[in-house]
Design a protein around this motif. Sequence first.
Motif, mmCIF file in Angstrom:
data_model
loop_
_atom_site.group_PDB
_atom_site.id
_atom_site.type_symbol
_atom_site.label_atom_id
_atom_site.label_comp_id
_atom_site.label_asym_id
_atom_site.label_seq_id
_atom_site.Cartn_x
_atom_site.Cartn_y
_atom_site.Cartn_z
ATOM 1 N N ILE A 592 24.860 -43.869 13.573
ATOM 2 C CA ILE A 592 24.808 -44.920 14.589
ATOM 3 C C ILE A 592 25.833 -44.583 15.663
ATOM 4 O O ILE A 592 27.026 -44.468 15.385
ATOM 5 C CB ILE A 592 25.134 -46.303 13.986
ATOM 6 C CG1 ILE A 592 24.207 -46.603 12.811
ATOM 7 C CG2 ILE A 592 25.014 -47.386 15.059
ATOM 8 C CD1 ILE A 592 22.734 -46.642 13.160
ATOM 9 N N GLN A 605 21.676 -41.198 26.007
ATOM 10 C CA GLN A 605 20.710 -41.696 25.036
ATOM 11 C C GLN A 605 19.725 -40.605 24.611
ATOM 12 O O GLN A 605 19.299 -40.535 23.466
ATOM 13 C CB GLN A 605 19.960 -42.892 25.620
ATOM 14 C CG GLN A 605 19.215 -43.710 24.573
ATOM 15 C CD GLN A 605 18.851 -45.095 25.109
ATOM 16 O OE1 GLN A 605 18.835 -45.300 26.313
ATOM 17 N NE2 GLN A 605 18.586 -46.023 24.226
ATOM 18 N N ASP A 610 15.898 -38.583 16.401
ATOM 19 C CA ASP A 610 15.087 -39.642 15.811
ATOM 20 C C ASP A 610 15.712 -40.262 14.560
ATOM 21 O O ASP A 610 15.351 -41.371 14.169
ATOM 22 C CB ASP A 610 13.694 -39.093 15.455
ATOM 23 C CG ASP A 610 12.909 -38.690 16.694
ATOM 24 O OD1 ASP A 610 12.009 -37.842 16.575
ATOM 25 O OD2 ASP A 610 13.216 -39.231 17.791
ATOM 26 N N SER A 612 18.733 -41.124 14.312
ATOM 27 C CA SER A 612 19.927 -41.863 14.726
ATOM 28 C C SER A 612 19.561 -42.987 15.688
ATOM 29 O O SER A 612 18.421 -43.082 16.166
ATOM 30 C CB SER A 612 20.926 -40.912 15.393
ATOM 31 O OG SER A 612 21.263 -39.839 14.537
ATOM 32 N N GLU A 613 20.548 -43.827 15.957
ATOM 33 C CA GLU A 613 20.355 -44.912 16.912
ATOM 34 C C GLU A 613 21.539 -44.962 17.871
ATOM 35 O O GLU A 613 22.687 -44.773 17.459
ATOM 36 C CB GLU A 613 20.227 -46.249 16.186
ATOM 37 C CG GLU A 613 18.969 -46.356 15.327
ATOM 38 C CD GLU A 613 18.850 -47.726 14.659
ATOM 39 O OE1 GLU A 613 18.814 -48.724 15.404
ATOM 40 O OE2 GLU A 613 18.813 -47.770 13.423
ATOM 41 N N VAL A 615 23.406 -47.562 20.392
ATOM 42 C CA VAL A 615 23.419 -49.009 20.623
ATOM 43 C C VAL A 615 24.673 -49.408 21.397
ATOM 44 O O VAL A 615 25.698 -48.717 21.367
ATOM 45 C CB VAL A 615 23.385 -49.790 19.287
ATOM 46 C CG1 VAL A 615 22.097 -49.515 18.540
ATOM 47 C CG2 VAL A 615 24.589 -49.432 18.422
ATOM 48 N N LEU A 624 23.040 -52.683 9.969
ATOM 49 C CA LEU A 624 22.668 -51.482 10.710
ATOM 50 C C LEU A 624 23.525 -50.282 10.307
ATOM 51 O O LEU A 624 23.043 -49.149 10.248
ATOM 52 C CB LEU A 624 22.812 -51.747 12.216
ATOM 53 C CG LEU A 624 22.467 -50.583 13.161
ATOM 54 C CD1 LEU A 624 20.977 -50.286 13.117
ATOM 55 C CD2 LEU A 624 22.900 -50.916 14.590
#
Length: 776
Positions: A592, A605, A610, A612-613, A615, A624
């Motif tokens: 994350i 970004q 794919d 990972s995120e 935010v 999360l």
Amino acid sequence: MINSKFKWQLNQPANPDVVEQLAKDANIDPFVAKILAQRGVTSAQSAEEFMNPSVSSFHDPFLMHDMQKGIDRIQQAVEKGEHITVYGDYDADGITSTTIMYETLSDLGADVDYYIPNRFSEGYGPNVKAFQSIIQKGTSLIVTVDNGVAGNDAIDAANELHCDVVVTDHHSLPEKLPNAYAIIHPRVKDEDGDAYPFGDLCGAGVAFKIAQALMDEVPSDLIDIASIGTVADIVSLRDENRAIVKFGVQAIQNSQRPGLLALIKEAGINLSQFSEEDIGFGIAPRLNSLGRIKDATVGVELLSTFDEDRASELAKFANQQNDLRKSLVDQFFTEAVQSVEASGDINQRHTLVVVGDNWHQGVLGIVASRLVDKYQRPTIVMTAADGSDEVKGSGRSVDNFDLFKAIDPIRDQTIGFGGHHSAVGLTIQKDKVNVLKDQLEKAADQQHLDLSVKPVLDISAVLPVTKVTPELCDKIKSLAPFGQDNPKPIFKLQYDQLTNVKTMGKTHDHLKFSIVQGSDQLTAIAFGRGSIAHELQDGQGSLQIVGEIGENTWNNRTTLQLMIDDLKETPQPVIDERTRQLHQQMFADAGIYVFFHDKVLKQLQGYVNDQSEAVMYNTVTKKLTENRRLYIVDCPDVIDDLEHVLSNVSPETTILYLYKKQLISKIGMPDRNSYAKLFRFVKEHSNINIATQLKQISEHLHISARTIIFMVQVFLELDFITIQDRVIKLNPNYAARDLKTAPSYHLRTQQLAAEKKLLVSNTHELVNFVKDCLGV
């Protein structure tokens, strides 16, 4: 906890478009193109020159300073039958330089011999007594190899005796060059200010160029010897040196030199798979040991003799000297460690001085190097001889400490002293040892020596074990020869589990284990790390490993293996990876990625894969982040924002990038006097255009433009001024208000506090702060 010896630095990945174009234009594998691009090789032509040197890689030797003048003098001496002495040096570069020059002049029919000074009784370089003795025996031309550029006194003495000296050297240039007949040196500039196109030749390389000039062709029969000197002297393996070593390795594989073949046999080297590593770890140490232990003169005879019996005898002697050298190093190192541990200096001092009794002077530098590796601090190793009130020694240093500069202030209290940043040699009276120790500690304080700073280890890429194949190994080998300025690529290995942990060697000094990923397995070896075997367990996956991929041949069977450069346990739960530069590979691992600035998130970004995120901080939840890697990408403006994030997460590991392009703390908060100066200026000048007049205002008020813009914003928020179409006017109805009530002022205060806490603090302080926030 297993700690790394180095600070791992993943190389900045090359521009993908550049790599793709290079692979296409040069018709090479993309993996190879990526490594080349990382090393600054970005065009098809430069890639071809790098990977496939040719005869055209050799520059015109007459471009070197005084080459024509020196060649004319040598040819004159050959034609007139003058006696020529080649004056060499006692290390591998000096031995090979002497061999090249001696064989070249012999082939020309010269009346020639050679002289190599003794390390212990004569020291390095031209020696007045030696020159006088050589001349008295009939020499009228001395040709130095791998030395001479700082031999002013001896060369002056030769001139007085009507003997010419042609200096051929590559070492650092002194302020005053000697009064030699000719100085052939790749870094000496000619009258037009031009120097030789490649300045990093070693002594053997310079001798090789002289042979090329004398023979009017590239002397292919000498390139084997030139390659040994080039690798042994650890000079840049770019440009001409690359061609010398590439062709030299091939020549050695087909060598007919009895001495070289005998030495290779004694070293246990497989000639069919010979590489530059065999020079560095097999041939060079044996040649160097001759000068370290006794007398290097036999080294020239070993390389140049065509008597097979004599070659075998000398090769055995070189091997024995090398074994003796290793034995002495092991003995003195053990005694030195005992001395250090008993003295308690390791807990009290930033530097080490160890004095032994009757230790062999020729190996003190190696012992010092091993102590530096063990204790990670500058070290001088000295020896006292029976009946002498002097101690002699050698010192080695770490990257962030100039050892020569440290000792130079007490030069007048030494009997002999010389060297450079990383290595020195010196002789002092016994009663001056404490003076030396105190001076080193004083210098450590003056140079702000930080023992927590580790040397940097560059890592080319992250590789899963499944990608380590014979085909990959062949791609890596295509980048050889490896050495200075072209190191063998180091990779960080991804794996699932670790198995078959064991030690190797008679005294269990070395470590061996296997790393497994799926059905693939790779053997890994770490020399000198046997002591940590008990800390490793089968199945352990928290150990991070970096190393070089190579081959091991045993009983005619070749397998792949990883030679470990460094390893470390993943520090839990917080990792300090603060950076001023972000690149795509920093987002390669699953996790994350938390951002505090929307602009930074939008810019990066696309780097997040794919798995990972990416935010914003105000959307992070405990669910999360649970049991995942949490990356704090950029630095928050307000510490409370980070504390809020950390108090609401439960990650497996928290990695802190805390990226910030420009530190506000470098600008700081304007003082009240600056606000007053700007306010008076606005009051006295109407209709100020902030867009066109900013520079003039900055120069007039002696305040930086960025600070003025900030103060203008504060004034605007406090209604002291109005701005329309970038024109500033004083608000005629302004009322006195506290500067601190302006939102911009308040934000900057918070930003400065955040930077102090998160960016200026040391790793220990930062990690403890984050741990407290995480509640671990």
